[in-house]
Motif scaffolding. Structure first.
Motif, short mmCIF file in Angstrom:
data_model
loop_
_atom_site.label_atom_id
_atom_site.label_comp_id
_atom_site.label_asym_id
_atom_site.label_seq_id
_atom_site.Cartn_x
_atom_site.Cartn_y
_atom_site.Cartn_z
N LEU A 85 -0.72 -1.06 7.22
CA LEU A 85 0.01 -0.07 8.02
C LEU A 85 1.47 0.05 7.57
CD1 LEU A 85 -1.24 -0.92 11.63
CD2 LEU A 85 -2.26 0.62 9.94
N ALA A 86 1.97 1.27 7.63
CA ALA A 86 3.40 1.50 7.43
C ALA A 86 4.17 0.93 8.62
CB ALA A 86 3.68 2.99 7.29
N ASP A 87 5.47 0.74 8.44
CA ASP A 87 6.33 0.35 9.55
C ASP A 87 7.51 1.31 9.62
OD1 ASP A 87 8.05 -0.43 7.49
OD2 ASP A 87 7.55 -2.55 7.68
N GLY A 88 8.41 1.07 10.56
CA GLY A 88 9.53 1.98 10.73
C GLY A 88 10.37 2.13 9.48
N ASP A 89 10.58 1.03 8.75
CA ASP A 89 11.41 1.10 7.56
C ASP A 89 10.75 1.92 6.47
OD1 ASP A 89 13.79 0.15 6.00
OD2 ASP A 89 12.19 -0.69 4.76
N SER A 90 9.44 1.74 6.26
CA SER A 90 8.79 2.51 5.20
C SER A 90 8.70 3.99 5.56
CB SER A 90 7.40 1.93 4.87
OG SER A 90 6.58 1.83 6.01
N TRP A 91 8.54 4.30 6.85
CA TRP A 91 8.62 5.69 7.30
C TRP A 91 10.01 6.26 6.97
CZ3 TRP A 91 5.82 9.67 8.13
CH2 TRP A 91 4.57 9.61 8.79
N ASP A 92 11.06 5.49 7.25
CA ASP A 92 12.42 5.96 7.00
C ASP A 92 12.65 6.21 5.51
OD1 ASP A 92 13.03 5.77 9.68
OD2 ASP A 92 14.10 3.86 9.50
N ARG A 93 12.17 5.30 4.67
CA ARG A 93 12.38 5.47 3.24
C ARG A 93 11.68 6.73 2.73
NH1 ARG A 93 15.55 3.61 4.34
NH2 ARG A 93 16.37 5.33 3.10
N TYR A 94 10.49 6.99 3.24
CA TYR A 94 9.75 8.19 2.82
C TYR A 94 10.45 9.46 3.31
CZ TYR A 94 5.95 11.60 2.58
OH TYR A 94 5.19 12.72 2.33
N ALA A 95 10.79 9.48 4.60
CA ALA A 95 11.39 10.69 5.18
C ALA A 95 12.81 10.92 4.68
CB ALA A 95 11.37 10.58 6.70
N ALA A 96 13.64 9.87 4.75
CA ALA A 96 15.04 10.05 4.38
C ALA A 96 15.21 10.32 2.90
CB ALA A 96 15.83 8.81 4.80
N ASN A 128 8.98 11.28 15.43
CA ASN A 128 8.06 10.57 14.55
C ASN A 128 8.17 9.06 14.66
OD1 ASN A 128 7.39 13.11 13.69
ND2 ASN A 128 7.69 12.71 11.52
N ARG A 129 9.40 8.57 14.68
CA ARG A 129 9.58 7.12 14.66
C ARG A 129 9.01 6.45 15.90
NH1 ARG A 129 13.56 4.27 14.28
NH2 ARG A 129 13.41 3.18 12.27
N ARG A 130 8.94 7.18 16.99
CA ARG A 130 8.41 6.59 18.22
C ARG A 130 6.90 6.79 18.36
NH1 ARG A 130 10.35 7.49 24.54
NH2 ARG A 130 8.54 6.45 25.49
N TYR A 131 6.42 7.96 18.02
CA TYR A 131 5.05 8.31 18.39
C TYR A 131 4.03 8.29 17.25
CZ TYR A 131 7.15 9.88 22.75
OH TYR A 131 7.82 9.92 23.94
N LEU A 132 4.49 8.36 16.00
CA LEU A 132 3.55 8.55 14.90
C LEU A 132 3.54 7.35 13.97
CD1 LEU A 132 1.64 10.86 14.03
CD2 LEU A 132 3.41 11.57 12.40
N GLY A 133 2.40 6.69 13.90
CA GLY A 133 2.17 5.64 12.93
C GLY A 133 1.40 6.16 11.74
N TRP A 134 1.23 5.31 10.74
CA TRP A 134 0.49 5.72 9.55
C TRP A 134 -0.06 4.47 8.88
CZ3 TRP A 134 0.29 5.13 4.25
CH2 TRP A 134 -0.39 6.10 3.53
N GLY A 135 -1.25 4.58 8.34
CA GLY A 135 -1.83 3.44 7.66
C GLY A 135 -2.88 3.86 6.65
N VAL A 136 -3.21 2.93 5.77
CA VAL A 136 -4.34 3.08 4.86
C VAL A 136 -5.44 2.17 5.37
CG1 VAL A 136 -5.18 2.95 2.50
CG2 VAL A 136 -2.78 3.55 2.94
N PHE A 137 -6.59 2.76 5.61
CA PHE A 137 -7.73 2.05 6.20
C PHE A 137 -8.80 1.85 5.15
CE2 PHE A 137 -5.44 4.42 9.42
CZ PHE A 137 -5.24 3.45 10.40
N VAL A 138 -9.29 0.63 5.05
CA VAL A 138 -10.30 0.26 4.05
C VAL A 138 -11.65 0.27 4.74
CG1 VAL A 138 -11.01 -1.45 2.35
CG2 VAL A 138 -8.57 -1.18 2.89
N LEU A 139 -12.54 1.10 4.25
CA LEU A 139 -13.84 1.34 4.90
C LEU A 139 -15.00 1.03 3.95
CD1 LEU A 139 -12.99 4.91 6.27
CD2 LEU A 139 -12.55 2.72 7.41
N ARG A 140 -16.13 0.73 4.58
CA ARG A 140 -17.38 0.53 3.85
C ARG A 140 -18.48 1.16 4.68
NH1 ARG A 140 -17.85 -5.54 2.28
NH2 ARG A 140 -18.19 -5.70 4.53
N ALA A 141 -19.51 1.66 4.02
CA ALA A 141 -20.62 2.27 4.76
C ALA A 141 -21.23 1.26 5.73
CB ALA A 141 -21.68 2.79 3.80
N ALA A 142 -21.39 1.67 6.97
CA ALA A 142 -21.95 0.78 7.98
C ALA A 142 -23.44 0.58 7.73
CB ALA A 142 -21.73 1.36 9.37
N ARG A 143 -23.92 -0.60 8.07
CA ARG A 143 -25.36 -0.88 7.93
C ARG A 143 -26.05 -0.70 9.28
NH1 ARG A 143 -25.94 -6.23 4.04
NH2 ARG A 143 -25.11 -5.28 2.15
#
Length: 248
Positions: free
Chosen positions: A184-195, A233-248
């Protein structure tokens, strides 16, 4: 915003999402990448994930994106890192790309689920290319708390465009995918991307000739983007990369 506007705003970014280099490389470790494995990355941007993982892990693959500006940067990065023989980049609509069936160990769409009309549609775009037992990576926003109407209007989202983290888990399950990891991203990585976008646009506006046809839109984007990020954005919006696999 047009594609050209994004090319201006992200001209100084290597990673076109709110994730740091360290977390990008952590994600590769989490995926347990091995030499010779192949990855398909739809809406790959400047190809930083494909090229860095190819250098670190000996993987290869294909990136697809609409922007020739971004793809030129991706090819230059591949040459810089010495991985041109293992990764390639194709210009085209990632939402319409037809990949070789079951040919990839990792399939990904990081931060561009609009190519499939949302999360479920993007999973369906990626699924046919994934070999049995392979991993799917989805980069997606989520609400950190219920967003008020003002936030939705400013961000340009409907309430059900995104959901909470646990709601995102449920959406993965409904699509037949199992969540196995996440970064997951955090507040600092959001800031670096946006700013970072603010500075790039501000400099572009200073250098643009008077009457440039993109200038008014870029000024509006800069003003709106700064206020929206700081107020909502900093209060309400998170962001992440989710690792998925086909469910059995």
């Amino acid at each position: 915003m047009s594609l050209r506007h994004h090319e201006i705003a992200e001209s100084r970014h290597r990673i076109l999402n709110p994730i740091t280099e360290e977390k990008l490389m952590l994600l590769g470790e989490i995926c347990r990448l091995e030499p010779g494995q192949r990855q398909l990355d739809l809406a790959c941007g400047k190809g930083e994930m494909l090229t860095r993982w190819a250098q670190r892990h000996g993987t290869g693959g294909v990136g697809v994106d609409l922007s020739e500006v971004f793809l030129t940067a991706a090819r230059e990065r591949a040459a810089e890192l010495g991985v041109c023989e293992r990764v390639s980049f194709e210009r085209g609509d990632a939402g319409a790309y037809v990949a070789e069936a079951a040919a990839y160990d990792v399939v990904s769409c990081v931060g561009a689920s609009w190519i499939g009309g949302g999360l479920a549609g993007t999973i369906e775009l990626l699924r046919p290319a994934l070999r049995p037992g392979g991993l799917m990576l989805i980069g997606e926003p989520y609400w950190t708390e219920p967003a008020p109407e003002g936030a939705l209007e400013a961000i340009g989202a409907a309430p059900d465009d995104y959901t909470s983290l646990v709601g995102t888990l449920d959406r993965f399950g409904a699509a037949g995918m199992e969540l196995v990891e996440m970064v997951l991203a955090d507040g600092d990585s959001w800031d670096r991307y946006a700013a970072g976008q603010w500075f790039a646009i501000a400099d572009w506006l200073r250098d643009a000739p008077a009457g440039h046809p993109d200038a008014a839109d870029m000024r509006d984007f800069l003003d709106h983007g700064r206020r929206t990020h700081l107020e909502w954005n900093r209060r309400y919006l998170g962001w992440g990369v989710f690792v998925l696999r086909a469910a059995r």
